[in-house]
Design a protein around this motif. Structure first.
Motif: not given
Length: 298
Positions: A74-75, A252, A278-279, A282-283, A285-288
């Protein structure tokens, strides 16, 4: 007098030739001396260095973008910072201690660091998906393997390929048994036996060990220490192809968290190992966060 004038003329010619030769040498060597560029050349080289670095970073970024697109992420994964010059001091997590364990390998779920990095680890070795190897290599995502011989022994070559790609192969016992239910001698066969297997087939004795199911007792840690184990990383989160599971109540990620997953495929999961990557990415990278190499910190 005529003779002296001739001698003087010859001497003058020799001196002029030497001077000319010196100038020619100087032009070849530069004003900085033998083998050194002139001041102008040095300045040009310094000016080119940032430009060359910027171009290299641009190419690396383009390669990451292309790899992320190819593998359906996704990113684009964030790049981990340089590893610490000195590894952090790691102690056993509160509540995970055993009696007399002060000198035993530390048991922990998170590495002490302020960097926004996490660590990806994979257990056992049942699924041997060649797409996983290609994906992780092209994305340049580091991970650590914790192997159990009973599911690895049918294809040591797969894990030798993994090792050649920079992955560290660690100890997860021979038969993945519940260690607190075994005698000390049985635990030794499971833990030290796997040390021997990994050294025999992969050439290097592990220093990291993960007990099956995360269960251990004092004998487990004492046996592990006796055959070369230095640390016992457990996990703070677990990754699956369709979700994450969390140890902490806030559900988290935190700096230095260790993420567990397994070598599994469609027979055990509703998805493949590449789906799982991929899952989890995504988690992360989304959380930085970026993924760093565990062995650079432990």
């Amino acid at each position: 007098m005529k003779c002296r004038r001739t001698a003087c003329a010859v001497l003058a010619a020799l001196l002029m030739g030497a001077a000319a030769s010196g100038c020619a040498d100087g032009e070849g060597q530069g004003a900085g001396g033998p083998g050194k560029p002139a001041a102008g050349q040095q300045g040009a080289a310094v000016a080119q260095a940032p430009a060359a670095k910027a171009e290299r970073l641009k190419r690396e970024r383009a390669a990451r973008v292309a790899a992320a697109k190819k593998w359906g992420l996704a990113k684009v994964p964030l790049v981990a910072p340089a590893p610490p010059a000195v590894k952090p001091r790691i102690t056993t997590r509160e509540g995970f201690e055993v009696e007399g364990g002060e000198t035993l390998p530390p048991v922990f779920t998170t590495v002490p660091t302020k960097e926004r990095v996490v660590f990806l680890t994979m257990d056992d070795g049942a699924e041997k998906d060649p797409e996983l190897l290609r994906m992780m290599t092209e994305l340049k995502i580091p991970y650590s393997a914790f192997l159990s011989d009973y599911v690895v022994s049918d294809d040591y070559g797969y894990f030798k390929d993994m090792q050649a790609r920079g992955v560290t192969l660690n100890n997860h016992t021979i038969n993945h048994r519940y260690l607190p239910g075994l005698s000390k001698a049985e635990q030794r066969r499971e833990i030290c036996g796997e040390q021997d297997k990994i050294e025999k087939y992969f050439g290097k004795r592990p220093t990291l060990f993960r007990p099956p199911y995360g269960n251990y007792n004092g004998d487990t840690l004492r046996v592990a220490a006796s055959c070369g184990i230095k640390a016992v990383p457990l996990w703070a989160a677990e990754a699956f192809p369709d979700h994450m599971e969390w140890r902490e109540q806030d559900r988290d990620l935190h700096p230095g968290d260790i993420i567990l997953t397994h070598f599994r495929g469609d027979e055990d999961w509703e998805g493949s190992m590449t789906d799982m990557i991929r899952q989890v990415m995504k988690t992360v990278t989304d959380k930085g966060y970026s993924v760093a190499r565990l062995e650079d910190y432990v």
